[in-house]
Write a protein that holds these residues in place. Structure first.
Motif, PDB file in Angstrom:
ATOM      1  N   SER A 117       0.837  -1.214   0.000  1.00 44.15           N
ATOM      2  CA  SER A 117       0.000   0.000   0.000  1.00 44.15           C
ATOM      3  C   SER A 117       0.865   1.255   0.000  1.00 44.15           C
ATOM      4  N   MET A 120       2.208   1.609  -3.577  1.00 45.90           N
ATOM      5  CA  MET A 120       1.175   2.162  -4.440  1.00 45.90           C
ATOM      6  C   MET A 120       0.935   3.635  -4.129  1.00 45.90           C
ATOM      7  N   ARG A 150       3.650  -3.463 -11.174  1.00 51.84           N
ATOM      8  CA  ARG A 150       2.226  -3.692 -10.896  1.00 51.84           C
ATOM      9  C   ARG A 150       1.673  -2.579 -10.018  1.00 51.84           C
ATOM     10  N   ALA A 151       2.423  -2.215  -8.975  1.00 56.42           N
ATOM     11  CA  ALA A 151       1.968  -1.151  -8.082  1.00 56.42           C
ATOM     12  C   ALA A 151       1.788   0.154  -8.844  1.00 56.42           C
ATOM     13  N   LEU A 154      -1.335  -0.131 -11.183  1.00 55.84           N
ATOM     14  CA  LEU A 154      -2.569  -0.040 -10.403  1.00 55.84           C
ATOM     15  C   LEU A 154      -2.811   1.393  -9.924  1.00 55.84           C
ATOM     16  N   LEU A 191      -4.036  -6.265 -16.491  1.00 58.19           N
ATOM     17  CA  LEU A 191      -4.354  -5.216 -15.517  1.00 58.19           C
ATOM     18  C   LEU A 191      -4.801  -3.923 -16.189  1.00 58.19           C
ATOM     19  N   LYS A 374      -9.814 -10.043  -2.287  1.00 58.57           N
ATOM     20  CA  LYS A 374      -9.260  -8.822  -2.889  1.00 58.57           C
ATOM     21  C   LYS A 374      -7.814  -8.605  -2.446  1.00 58.57           C
ATOM     22  N   THR A 375      -7.546  -8.839  -1.184  1.00 62.32           N
ATOM     23  CA  THR A 375      -6.188  -8.649  -0.668  1.00 62.32           C
ATOM     24  C   THR A 375      -5.221  -9.632  -1.307  1.00 62.32           C
ATOM     25  N   LEU A 378      -4.626  -8.520  -4.900  1.00 58.59           N
ATOM     26  CA  LEU A 378      -3.858  -7.274  -4.930  1.00 58.59           C
ATOM     27  C   LEU A 378      -2.375  -7.551  -4.729  1.00 58.59           C
ATOM     28  N   LYS A 403     -10.974  -7.044 -12.083  1.00 61.15           N
ATOM     29  CA  LYS A 403     -10.207  -5.898 -11.575  1.00 61.15           C
ATOM     30  C   LYS A 403      -8.726  -6.224 -11.467  1.00 61.15           C
ATOM     31  N   TYR A 404      -8.403  -7.447 -11.095  1.00 63.42           N
ATOM     32  CA  TYR A 404      -7.006  -7.817 -10.880  1.00 63.42           C
ATOM     33  C   TYR A 404      -6.436  -8.705 -11.991  1.00 63.42           C
TER      34      TYR A 404
END
Length: 409
Positions: A117, A120, A150-151, A154, A191, A374-375, A378, A403-404
């Motif tokens: 997090s 991101m 990826r981060a 996203l 993605l 989701k986690t 992600l 979404k992922y």
């Protein structure tokens, strides 16, 4: 988001190596140097446009808060990105300009206290500033880990602008973190990246065989931004290409499907002019891309796997723990195709993420908890499956998988 510009499309060239002639040193904050010497930027960008570039890159390569903190400028992130965008916009006129992002330098893993997090967040702050100031698209480049890019993808995806994503690999097509360029392509195009490619480190000739492999799997335009010069390293010889040599080496890249081209280290306006000439002479309509014929393409964190759906073999279901090394080894020895993992809490998803780099096979997630699923998706850097036996609303399950970039099966 689809790539919105015509193809072939010519990017510009190097900023750092060209600005050295204006006095930039390795110890400088490049972005602050440019703001202190706007005439140097204007001269370089004008030369790129005169050479035939279709777009200009905003020189915001290291302008994320993590990198700017090294110079005591983290609090100035938004201002610096905005001013760099304004300077570039004045030179570009009506041409599109791309907000440039590169690695924040945050290391993740069991020994690190930093989080995905936070990673991101560093890219989100910069992407928001670039869009607000007028960037038309994002150019993410010189990324050496799939987790990192990826981060960034996203984070940029939230801004609803086209995303051009480039990784840096060795001559075998492997990033410094051990992931293949093909795996990066498969993950990032699912993605929502608008285009994918390679930049830096290699010459055009060294990139050619890598693009030949990518061409069969890509659903999006391919980007090549090779170097024109690199110093000799212990494990490989250096090179220095003239503009004509640089442009001539691009022909096999065009034949392999590259339609977006530019330059990285050592590329001057003369290199971009030569590349413009080569692009204008090449018949892109004559290129026919090969295509793989497997029904399903998944990846682990490092490698890509192609399957026929009716031949998939799933492992017995695993539950995340602090050390999954033995469990992974046992499954891989039994010749299963996909590792089935059940995650019922966000903490279990975090535990699995701390182990996923040791899994050599792709993963299928099963869950009855929306936040846990989701986690897990992600944090997982590969392209996963989502098990339809998960006790969640089918519509919700489909939305989460989409979404992922995961496969619902």
């Amino acid at each position: 988001m689809d790539f919105p510009y015509g193809q072939p499309w010519l990017l510009d060239g190097a900023y750092g190596t060209n600005l050295k002639t204006a006095g930039l040193s390795f110890s400088d904050c490049t972005e602050q140097f440019i703001l202190n010497h706007p005439e140097a930027l204007a001269s370089l960008q004008t030369a790129f446009l005169q050479a035939g570039a279709d777009t200009l890159t905003i020189p915001s390569f290291g302008a994320n808060a993590e990198r700017l903190e090294q110079f005591g400028l983290a609090a100035e992130t938004a201002r610096i990105n905005a001013e760099l965008t304004t300077l570039t916009s004045k030179i570009a006129g009506q041409r599109p300009i791309g907000g440039n992002l590169s690695t924040a330098g945050i290391t993740l893993g069991p020994e690190s206290e930093r989080t995905f997090s936070e990673l991101m967040g560093a890219y989100t702050e910069q992407a928001e500033a670039l869009k607000a100031a007028g960037a038309d698209y994002f150019l993410i480049e010189t990324m050496t880990s799939l987790t990192d890019i990826r981060a960034a993808v996203l984070a940029c995806r939230k801004q609803q602008l086209p995303i051009l994503a480039c990784v840096t690999v060795d001559e075998n097509g492997i990033t410094a973190s051990g992931t293949s360029a093909l795996t990066c392509l498969v993950v990032l195009q699912e993605l929502g990246a608008s285009a994918f490619g390679l930049n830096c480190s290699l010459s055009p000739a060294e990139m050619a065989p890598i693009f030949e492999e990518l061409s069969a799997f890509t659903k999006i335009p391919l980007i090549a931004q090779p170097a024109a010069s690199m110093p000799a390293l212990r494990e490989r010889a250096g090179f220095s290409l003239t503009p004509e040599e640089f442009a001539n080496q691009f022909i096999p890249l065009f034949q392999a499907g590259v339609t977006i081209a530019g330059g990285c280290c050592g590329t001057t306006p003369a290199h971009i002019a030569a590349l413009r000439h080569a692009m204008d002479r090449f018949d892109f309509s004559s290129v026919t891309r090969p295509h793989h014929h497997r029904e399903l393409v998944l990846t682990s964190v490092h490698e890509t796997f192609c399957y026929e759906l009716d031949m998939l073999e799933f492992s017995p279901t695993l539950h995340p723990s602090s050390d999954m090394t033995d469990a992974f080894m046992e499954i891989e020895q039994e010749s299963y195709d996909v590792i089935s993992v059940e995650v019922e809490t966000p903490d279990e998803a975090l535990s699995f993420a701390e182990n996923d780099h040791m899994a050599e096979l792709p993963v299928s997630f099963l869950s009855s908890d929306e936040l846990a699923l989701k986690t897990a998706l992600l944090l997982y850097s590969g392209r996963a499956m989502v098990d339809t036996r998960s006790e969640l609303d089918p519509k919700t399950l489909k939305q989460i998988a989409y979404k992922y970039g995961a496969v619902l099966y």
